[in-house]
Scaffold this motif. Structure first.
Motif, mmCIF file in Angstrom:
data_model
loop_
_atom_site.group_PDB
_atom_site.id
_atom_site.type_symbol
_atom_site.label_atom_id
_atom_site.label_comp_id
_atom_site.label_asym_id
_atom_site.label_seq_id
_atom_site.Cartn_x
_atom_site.Cartn_y
_atom_site.Cartn_z
ATOM 1 N N SER A 59 98.975 -7.016 37.894
ATOM 2 C CA SER A 59 98.841 -7.436 39.289
ATOM 3 C C SER A 59 98.823 -8.955 39.402
ATOM 4 O O SER A 59 99.495 -9.533 40.270
ATOM 5 N N LEU A 60 98.090 -9.612 38.537
ATOM 6 C CA LEU A 60 98.019 -11.074 38.560
ATOM 7 C C LEU A 60 99.373 -11.698 38.227
ATOM 8 O O LEU A 60 99.825 -12.626 38.893
ATOM 9 N N LEU A 61 100.030 -11.186 37.209
ATOM 10 C CA LEU A 61 101.312 -11.757 36.795
ATOM 11 C C LEU A 61 102.390 -11.556 37.849
ATOM 12 O O LEU A 61 103.276 -12.406 38.008
ATOM 13 N N LYS A 62 102.320 -10.467 38.593
ATOM 14 C CA LYS A 62 103.307 -10.215 39.645
ATOM 15 C C LYS A 62 103.236 -11.260 40.751
ATOM 16 O O LYS A 62 104.211 -11.473 41.464
ATOM 17 N N LYS A 63 102.114 -11.932 40.907
ATOM 18 C CA LYS A 63 101.993 -12.973 41.931
ATOM 19 C C LYS A 63 102.987 -14.100 41.701
ATOM 20 O O LYS A 63 103.410 -14.756 42.650
ATOM 21 N N ASN A 73 95.671 -25.071 31.332
ATOM 22 C CA ASN A 73 95.073 -24.146 30.362
ATOM 23 C C ASN A 73 95.679 -22.753 30.493
ATOM 24 O O ASN A 73 95.888 -22.061 29.492
ATOM 25 N N SER A 74 95.978 -22.352 31.716
ATOM 26 C CA SER A 74 96.576 -21.030 31.947
ATOM 27 C C SER A 74 97.956 -20.931 31.323
ATOM 28 O O SER A 74 98.279 -19.925 30.670
ATOM 29 N N ILE A 75 98.794 -21.954 31.500
ATOM 30 C CA ILE A 75 100.143 -21.887 30.947
ATOM 31 C C ILE A 75 100.098 -21.914 29.421
ATOM 32 O O ILE A 75 100.872 -21.227 28.750
ATOM 33 N N ILE A 76 99.189 -22.674 28.855
ATOM 34 C CA ILE A 76 99.044 -22.697 27.396
ATOM 35 C C ILE A 76 98.613 -21.327 26.897
ATOM 36 O O ILE A 76 99.169 -20.799 25.933
ATOM 37 N N ALA A 77 97.623 -20.733 27.551
ATOM 38 C CA ALA A 77 97.151 -19.402 27.140
ATOM 39 C C ALA A 77 98.256 -18.363 27.279
ATOM 40 O O ALA A 77 98.435 -17.505 26.405
ATOM 41 N N LEU A 78 99.028 -18.445 28.367
ATOM 42 C CA LEU A 78 100.116 -17.493 28.586
ATOM 43 C C LEU A 78 101.179 -17.633 27.500
ATOM 44 O O LEU A 78 101.643 -16.632 26.942
ATOM 45 N N ILE A 83 95.998 -34.557 34.989
ATOM 46 C CA ILE A 83 95.567 -33.502 34.060
ATOM 47 C C ILE A 83 94.239 -32.912 34.524
ATOM 48 O O ILE A 83 94.070 -31.696 34.562
ATOM 49 N N ALA A 84 93.308 -33.781 34.871
ATOM 50 C CA ALA A 84 91.991 -33.310 35.317
ATOM 51 C C ALA A 84 92.109 -32.457 36.584
ATOM 52 O O ALA A 84 91.422 -31.435 36.712
ATOM 53 N N GLU A 85 92.991 -32.854 37.489
ATOM 54 C CA GLU A 85 93.165 -32.120 38.741
ATOM 55 C C GLU A 85 93.771 -30.733 38.524
ATOM 56 O O GLU A 85 93.542 -29.823 39.306
ATOM 57 N N HIS A 86 94.562 -30.602 37.452
ATOM 58 C CA HIS A 86 95.292 -29.352 37.217
ATOM 59 C C HIS A 86 94.899 -28.684 35.896
ATOM 60 O O HIS A 86 95.668 -27.913 35.343
ATOM 61 N N ARG A 87 93.705 -28.988 35.401
ATOM 62 C CA ARG A 87 93.272 -28.484 34.095
ATOM 63 C C ARG A 87 93.361 -26.963 33.985
ATOM 64 O O ARG A 87 93.858 -26.434 33.009
ATOM 65 N N SER A 88 92.900 -26.248 34.990
ATOM 66 C CA SER A 88 92.921 -24.774 34.928
ATOM 67 C C SER A 88 94.345 -24.249 34.836
ATOM 68 O O SER A 88 94.632 -23.337 34.058
ATOM 69 N N ALA A 89 95.249 -24.834 35.610
ATOM 70 C CA ALA A 89 96.649 -24.398 35.566
ATOM 71 C C ALA A 89 97.260 -24.707 34.208
ATOM 72 O O ALA A 89 97.978 -23.872 33.633
#
Length: 150
Positions: free
Chosen positions: A141-145, A18-23, A10-16
């Motif tokens: 642009s970001l989402l298209k990645k 958090n991103s999926i939760i926000a999305l 979890i600590a290693e992938h916290r940003s990812a």
């Protein structure tokens, strides 16, 4: 796997994470703001999506509709059956592929969607007014990645 190992991942992938939760929360909010306008016309979001795609893209095979709408074939079969019953679309054999059918919007379906689209497009514009025009362009642009992953 032990809890300490999971916590490390979890600590290693916290940003990812958090991103999926926000999305997901964002999509939930957008859906909540989008759906009342559609539902007040007596159709589901899926039915609206079918009409909007056919209106903008023309006749389409059922499989193509399923792919564009990110839905299941079982759900789409029921939706199409109900929309044919209501006179909004038709299903005819595909002249180019005898194994497939083409779904087309009827005159009634076109008139119906043309009543909804202006308010729907304004509603989407209002929802996304939380972002500046520049931010909306960056977001797209970001989402298209993520398309490169599939």
């Amino acid at each position: 796997m032990k809890k300490t190992e999971i916590n490390q991942i979890i600590a290693e992938h916290r940003s990812a994470l958090n991103s999926i939760i926000a999305l997901r929360r964002t999509m939930h909010t957008v859906n909540l703001l989008e759906s009342p306008l559609i539902k007040q016309h007596g159709i589901t979001l899926t039915q609206f999506g079918v009409l909007e795609i056919l209106y903008n893209k023309g006749d389409m095979r059922i499989q193509d509709l399923i792919e564009k709408m990110l839905t299941t074939s079982g759900n789409m079969t029921v939706v199409i059956k109900n929309m044919i019953r209501d006179g909004l679309i038709t299903r005819e054999p595909n002249p180019n592929d005898k194994r497939a059918c083409l779904i087309s919007i009827t005159d009634k379906g076109q008139e119906f969607i043309e009543q909804i689209l202006p308010d729907h497009y304004r509603n989407i514009g209002n929802i996304f007014n939380v972002l500046t025009e520049e931010e909306q362009v960056v977001l797209v642009s970001l989402l298209k990645k993520f398309r490169t992953l599939s």
